[in-house]
Motif scaffolding. Structure first.
Motif, mmCIF file in Angstrom:
data_model
loop_
_atom_site.group_PDB
_atom_site.id
_atom_site.type_symbol
_atom_site.label_atom_id
_atom_site.label_comp_id
_atom_site.label_asym_id
_atom_site.label_seq_id
_atom_site.Cartn_x
_atom_site.Cartn_y
_atom_site.Cartn_z
ATOM 1 N N UNK A 108 0.852 -1.189 0.000
ATOM 2 C CA UNK A 108 0.000 0.000 0.000
ATOM 3 C C UNK A 108 0.886 1.237 0.000
ATOM 4 N N UNK A 109 0.302 2.342 -0.398
ATOM 5 C CA UNK A 109 1.042 3.592 -0.342
ATOM 6 C C UNK A 109 0.284 4.609 0.492
ATOM 7 N N UNK A 110 1.046 5.449 1.140
ATOM 8 C CA UNK A 110 0.482 6.543 1.907
ATOM 9 C C UNK A 110 1.253 7.807 1.577
ATOM 10 N N UNK A 111 0.888 8.901 2.203
ATOM 11 C CA UNK A 111 1.580 10.159 1.970
ATOM 12 C C UNK A 111 2.254 10.614 3.260
ATOM 13 N N UNK A 112 3.493 11.073 3.123
ATOM 14 C CA UNK A 112 4.200 11.647 4.265
ATOM 15 C C UNK A 112 4.554 13.087 3.928
ATOM 16 N N UNK A 113 4.579 13.924 4.950
ATOM 17 C CA UNK A 113 4.807 15.344 4.755
ATOM 18 C C UNK A 113 5.943 15.825 5.648
ATOM 19 N N UNK A 114 6.632 16.832 5.169
ATOM 20 C CA UNK A 114 7.628 17.528 5.983
ATOM 21 C C UNK A 114 7.060 18.902 6.297
ATOM 22 N N UNK A 115 6.941 19.207 7.593
ATOM 23 C CA UNK A 115 6.397 20.490 8.021
ATOM 24 C C UNK A 115 7.527 21.415 8.447
#
Length: 203
Positions: A108-115
């Motif tokens: 599966x794929x998900x989204x990761x973010x850099x804040x």
């Protein structure tokens, strides 16, 4: 295996590049049918050389080693030994795992973010100093913007496989779907050196 050797603001000799290619190529041949690629980066911090090795050995299987020494060759030896120790620890499991990933379904794929972390404004500091707990304000003041977005694989693994991947990649955290109960789980490296495990499945 394709091996890319580079230096950050330092020149690397052909002899060093040849040594890196020979050593890592032999290591990959010993444990994997076909490792895909490796990136080796040298840099200099103060009077020490550092070496960072990242090996992509199959789908979701990454190995990382870091080394530091007075010269570039010794820094590489240190980083390569970290990888070799992890490979020896998981010798049978890692070779079986690398071969099995060829037939495993796409994760599966998900989204990761850099804040982007910013300094709190005077208003936010005043709230914190006076014990005002405003989550929305604190979030807005501390993390002002998303500066990067990435796609992240969420593999289906057993807990032991997840711990192995965490250790091989020298990572601090790994998100995965527990093959036993099909729930999203998390393993992470604790400050005391042990591994923590979060299971969202029913108790």
């Amino acid at each position: 295996m394709h091996i890319h050797v580079s230096g950050k603001q330092i020149a690397l000799s052909d002899a060093l590049k040849h040594r890196v290619n020979s050593h890592l190529g032999g290591l990959a041949d010993r444990y994997f049918d076909k490792a895909l690629e490796a990136k080796v980066t040298f840099s200099k911090a103060r009077s020490f050389f550092t070496c960072d090795i990242n090996v992509h050995a199959g789908r979701g299987l990454t190995l990382r080693g870091e080394g530091e020494a007075a010269d570039a060759n010794a820094a590489f030896d240190d980083a390569a030994e970290h990888i070799a120790k992890r490979l020896r620890r998981y010798h049978k499991r890692v070779t079986t795992h690398a071969r099995a990933t060829k037939t495993v379904a796409t994760p599966e794929t998900g989204r990761s973010y850099v804040l982007k972390s910013t300094q709190a404004t005077p208003a936010a500091k005043h709230q914190l100093e006076n014990g005002v707990d405003d989550d929305a304000t604190a979030e807005a003041e501390t993390y002002a913007a998303i500066i990067a977005e990435h796609t992240t694989d969420i593999p289906s693994l057993s807990v032991s496989e997840a711990v192995m991947r965490l250790d091989l990649a020298a990572s601090s955290i790994l998100l995965f779907r527990n093959r036993k109960n099909q729930q999203i789980n998390l393993v992470f490296r604790r400050d005391d050196g042990n591994i923590g495990w979060v299971d969202t499945g029913p108790s």
